[in-house]
Structure formats: C-alpha cells, structure tokens
Design a protein around this motif. Sequence first.
Motif, PDB file in Angstrom:
ATOM      1  N   ASP A   1     -42.037  74.202 -69.697  1.00  0.00           N
ATOM      2  CA  ASP A   1     -41.089  75.419 -70.086  1.00  0.00           C
ATOM      3  C   ASP A   1     -41.509  76.657 -69.177  1.00  0.00           C
ATOM      4  O   ASP A   1     -40.675  77.240 -68.677  1.00  0.00           O
ATOM      5  CB  ASP A   1     -41.493  75.756 -71.356  1.00  0.00           C
ATOM      6  CG  ASP A   1     -40.646  74.670 -72.173  1.00  0.00           C
ATOM      7  OD1 ASP A   1     -40.092  73.778 -71.619  1.00  0.00           O
ATOM      8  OD2 ASP A   1     -40.585  74.802 -73.500  1.00  0.00           O
ATOM      9  N   ALA A   2     -43.073  76.902 -68.928  1.00  0.00           N
ATOM     10  CA  ALA A   2     -43.446  78.003 -68.100  1.00  0.00           C
ATOM     11  C   ALA A   2     -43.113  77.919 -66.821  1.00  0.00           C
ATOM     12  O   ALA A   2     -42.695  78.866 -66.175  1.00  0.00           O
ATOM     13  CB  ALA A   2     -44.917  78.142 -68.243  1.00  0.00           C
ATOM     14  N   ILE A   3     -42.913  76.789 -66.139  1.00  0.00           N
ATOM     15  CA  ILE A   3     -42.480  76.737 -64.966  1.00  0.00           C
ATOM     16  C   ILE A   3     -41.080  76.893 -64.629  1.00  0.00           C
ATOM     17  O   ILE A   3     -40.528  77.761 -63.744  1.00  0.00           O
ATOM     18  CB  ILE A   3     -43.012  75.148 -64.370  1.00  0.00           C
ATOM     19  CG1 ILE A   3     -44.465  74.803 -64.260  1.00  0.00           C
ATOM     20  CG2 ILE A   3     -42.283  74.993 -63.124  1.00  0.00           C
ATOM     21  CD1 ILE A   3     -45.102  75.681 -63.413  1.00  0.00           C
ATOM     22  N   TYR A   4     -40.146  76.372 -65.362  1.00  0.00           N
ATOM     23  CA  TYR A   4     -38.845  76.578 -65.366  1.00  0.00           C
ATOM     24  C   TYR A   4     -38.468  78.172 -65.741  1.00  0.00           C
ATOM     25  O   TYR A   4     -37.800  78.566 -64.993  1.00  0.00           O
ATOM     26  CB  TYR A   4     -38.276  75.923 -66.829  1.00  0.00           C
ATOM     27  CG  TYR A   4     -36.913  76.174 -66.609  1.00  0.00           C
ATOM     28  CD1 TYR A   4     -36.032  75.309 -66.015  1.00  0.00           C
ATOM     29  CD2 TYR A   4     -35.897  76.865 -67.432  1.00  0.00           C
ATOM     30  CE1 TYR A   4     -34.488  75.398 -65.983  1.00  0.00           C
ATOM     31  CE2 TYR A   4     -34.620  77.334 -67.384  1.00  0.00           C
ATOM     32  CZ  TYR A   4     -33.977  76.329 -66.818  1.00  0.00           C
ATOM     33  OH  TYR A   4     -32.499  76.516 -66.670  1.00  0.00           O
ATOM     34  N   ALA A   5     -39.224  78.759 -66.740  1.00  0.00           N
ATOM     35  CA  ALA A   5     -39.064  80.521 -66.803  1.00  0.00           C
ATOM     36  C   ALA A   5     -39.412  81.339 -65.541  1.00  0.00           C
ATOM     37  O   ALA A   5     -38.980  82.041 -65.334  1.00  0.00           O
ATOM     38  CB  ALA A   5     -40.094  80.760 -68.044  1.00  0.00           C
TER      39      ALA A   5
END
Length: 127
Positions: free
Chosen positions: A51-55
């Motif tokens: 999720d952090a990479i996507y954000a």
Amino acid sequence: MNEKASIDRARKLVEPVCARQGVVGIYLAGSATRPHQDEWSDLDIEVIVEDAIYAATPDEQRHVYVLRSSKPPVVDHEIYLIPWSDFVQLTASTHDLFHYPYQHAQILFDPQERLAPIIDQLRTLSS
C-alpha cells in the motif's frame, strides 16, 4: 499468439518490475489467458504492490499501456498497479465481476506465495 506464448511474453515484460521495491506479486489476466484470445487481445498485467508503494507512485505510473505499431493502433500490453489491501478486499465481494477475471489468471511472479492463495480463493468464489 497462443496462451503459452502470451504467458512467456508477459514474463519477459515483467522481468524489470520484479526487482522493484514493494512488489508483492504479478499476474496476467484478461483475454490472453483464455482460449478465445484473438489478434486484438492484449496482455493485461497486474502488479500488486504494498500500500505505501502504491500511495507513493504518481498517478501516471499506476497504469501504463503500450500500443502496437499497427493500423489501426491497438493496445499491445497494459500494466496496472494495485495496492495489496484493494486486492485482498476482492475476496469479500459477492459480485462475479470481481471474481471472473481470476478464473484463468496466470501468476507470473509470487516470491512469498502471497498471491496464489488470494487468486485461488477468487477462482473458487466465481465457480
């Protein structure tokens, strides 16, 4: 192109993506994984990321597509980024629309074997 050739080509296309930080896994979906693919079929490659990479990924890098040099130009392949939490939440859906694409999905990269159980569950829900 037949299904095996499509899968082999998709594996080649994602080789550089596999080494990126935060990639959970990659699979091929869409018409290229089904017996009825034709000359219009493109490769739909979905990359599941933390999720952090996507954000942290700019919008224009979350969906990338490449056109064939044909007349008329058609899409050759598409690469979609999907956050892990969105992918996992698909199992809670009762809508076939969210399960059908996984009937024939082919896993291309799953180093920690996190994708396989989710895809198997999605396949089960749609049968």
